[in-house]
Design an enzyme around this catalytic site. Structure first.
Site, PDB file in Angstrom:
ATOM      1  N   ASP A  10      96.976 -72.927  48.294  1.00 37.87           N
ATOM      2  CA  ASP A  10      96.113 -72.461  49.382  1.00 37.87           C
ATOM      3  C   ASP A  10      95.215 -73.616  49.807  1.00 37.87           C
ATOM      4  O   ASP A  10      94.760 -74.405  48.973  1.00 37.87           O
ATOM      5  CB  ASP A  10      95.253 -71.273  48.960  1.00 37.87           C
ATOM      6  CG  ASP A  10      94.437 -70.735  50.130  1.00 37.87           C
ATOM      7  OD1 ASP A  10      95.035 -70.113  51.025  1.00 37.87           O
ATOM      8  OD2 ASP A  10      93.213 -70.960  50.154  1.00 37.87           O
ATOM      9  N   HIS A 148      88.415 -66.571  50.116  1.00 37.79           N
ATOM     10  CA  HIS A 148      88.289 -67.663  51.091  1.00 37.79           C
ATOM     11  C   HIS A 148      87.944 -69.000  50.436  1.00 37.79           C
ATOM     12  O   HIS A 148      87.492 -69.917  51.123  1.00 37.79           O
ATOM     13  CB  HIS A 148      87.288 -67.328  52.200  1.00 37.79           C
ATOM     14  CG  HIS A 148      87.620 -66.080  52.946  1.00 37.79           C
ATOM     15  ND1 HIS A 148      88.817 -65.906  53.604  1.00 37.79           N
ATOM     16  CD2 HIS A 148      86.913 -64.929  53.116  1.00 37.79           C
ATOM     17  CE1 HIS A 148      88.835 -64.698  54.167  1.00 37.79           C
ATOM     18  NE2 HIS A 148      87.712 -64.090  53.875  1.00 37.79           N
TER      19      HIS A 148
END
Length: 472
Positions: A10, A148
């Site tokens: 990610d 996030h």
């Protein structure tokens, strides 16, 4: 696991565009033969400022990355962690495109087989509508230490794949994996990750070819889905195929709602004149019909330009036409229905004596003395009322507020007599606008049509407040 070697990854970035934005954080979990062999993450110094909205969203600030290594310092380690692995990420082409572009800036190539866990989840569980990261975390009670943030999201993905691999038969997993690894259709000149970086909210998108002016401008309530729809091979017609061959770059501008997208698209198409747009191109020939009974010779209807004029000054002005032919066709149809004289309404050349329509019994005969001009024009004016532009429903200017819960974006449109006067983001900006004085009303036909359709809905009317009223 799905393959001998997987790399769950990610990235956090400064924005959604892999060509312009930069990576701010990377996390990788390398898995071999079903066992996690390495977990690694690092902040990355992007070399450009992180926008305030992104800092708020991810929690990664300029101060945090100031002393972090640049991607060039991490590139060899990242490449080693991803070596011989399937690249596994959520909305994977976005992360893959960013990483590919970071390597490309160093003069290096990077390629890997890509598995998108959004597509993987969708293929395994088509009964669910939502397959975003938040939906997966909620649905499967995944543990995410920091949403996030790169490692928090990577770990959640690793848990998700472990979970489904332990519960579903291998054949089902392999079928879903094939679907999840299929690369989306895209123009040959468009880099990886660009389409996946487009947001899902409303806005306007721009397709560019080799030049700096767009070849096409469009709008949608879901930018990503609409843009990808242009390039879907199974949906592409000849026009879409031609457009796809030209596209080398895609940009977008997010709006607070569909109305803002419609108005912005209309304005930008006229300003930039993209070659593949036809319907909204600017026309200086827009005019209305004015009735003037004082004319002794010639038709009693004259053509008066509308574009840029103030609708409040129009008085007895009827219709809005883009070309003389359009007006003539409308008048010809009405003349036939109501036995109006083609010469008096201006669709036949002016001459003395009876018009051709009278000779064929389609004119009541004002041109032949069979009725008075007053009798003819009384009928004409009743007919023209059907062409009159719609009356503005409010005494003066209004504000219409749009808000999109998904993006948190808000916009206040100031409207008056079917004209867009301004669009501002908040009440402070509106107060400044009002203090400086509203700009003049300037009629534009496409804006009129957009607002007329939009304001027909009860929800839209509920979002309108006359500017004379206190601001909310």
């Amino acid at each position: 696991m799905l393959a001998p070697r997987l790399a769950f990854i990610d990235l956090e970035t400064t924005g959604p565009n892999p060509l312009e934005d930069r990576v701010t954080e990377i996390a990788i979990i390398r898995v071999e033969d079903g066992q996690c062999t390495e977990r690694w993450s690092s902040l990355v110094r992007p070399g450009i400022p992180i926008p305030p909205t992104i800092q708020t969203f991810t929690g990664i600030t300029d101060a945090m990355v100031e002393a972090a290594p640049a991607f060039a310092e991490l590139a060899d380690g990242v490449r080693a962690l991803l070596a011989d692995c399937i690249f596994v990420a959520h909305n994977a082409r976005f992360d893959y495109g960013f990483l590919k572009n970071e390597f490309q800036r160093l003069g290096q190539s990077f390629d890997a087989p890509v598995l998108c866990t959004v597509k993987f989840s969708r293929a395994l569980f088509p009964q669910y509508h939502r397959h975003g990261m938040d939906a997966l975390i909620e649905r499967y009670q995944l543990q995410c230490a920091a949403r996030h943030r790169a490692m928090g999201d990577t770990d959640a993905l690793y848990q998700f794949v472990n979970l489904v691999c332990g519960q579903l038969p291998e054949e089902q997993l392999q079928v879903a994996m094939v679907k999840a690894m299929k690369a989306p259709s895209r123009p040959a000149g468009l880099p990886d990750g660009v389409l996946e970086g487009i947001p899902e909210g409303p806005g306007v998108y721009f397709f560019y070819g080799e030049n700096d002016l767009p070849v096409y401008i469009g709008k949608s309530v879901n930018l990503r889905a609409r843009v990808m729809g242009h390039f879907a091979a199974d949906l592409r017609n000849a026009k879409e195929a031609k457009l796809a061959r030209q596209v080398r770059r895609v940009t977008w501008q997010v709006t607070a709602g569909e109305l803002g997208a419609l108005l912005l698209e209309s304005r930008l198409v006229k300003e930039l004149k993209p070659t593949e747009n036809r319907l909204l191109r600017a026309s200086e020939e827009v005019f209305g019909l004015r009735y003037d009974p004082s004319r002794k010779k010639g038709p009693v209807l004259s053509r008066e330009p509308l574009n840029g004029s103030d609708p409040a000054d129009w008085g007895a002005l009827y219709g809005a036409f883009r070309a003389r032919k359009e007006a003539d066709n409308a008048l010809r149809e009405l003349a036939g229905l109501y036995k109006l004289c083609g010469r008096r309404v201006g669709i036949e050349p002016w001459a003395a004596g009876a018009c051709f329509a009278y000779q064929t019994k389609r004119c009541a005969g004002v041109c032949a003395g069979k009725e008075t001009p007053a009798e003819h024009d009384e009928r004409l004016l009743k007919v023209l009322e059907g062409l009159r532009l719609r009356r503005w429903p409010w005494p003066g200017a209004v504000q219409l507020v749009e808000y999109h819960p998904g993006t948190g974006r808000r916009m206040i449109h100031v409207l008056d007599h079917w004209c867009l006067l301004a669009s501002v983001e908040n009440e402070d900006a509106l107060a400044e606008l009002l203090a400086a004085g509203l700009p003049p009303r300037r009629f534009e036909l496409d804006t009129y049509k957009i607002l007329q359709r939009w304001l027909d809905g009860p929800e839209a009317r509920a979002a309108v407040t006359p500017l004379a009223d206190p601001l909310p």
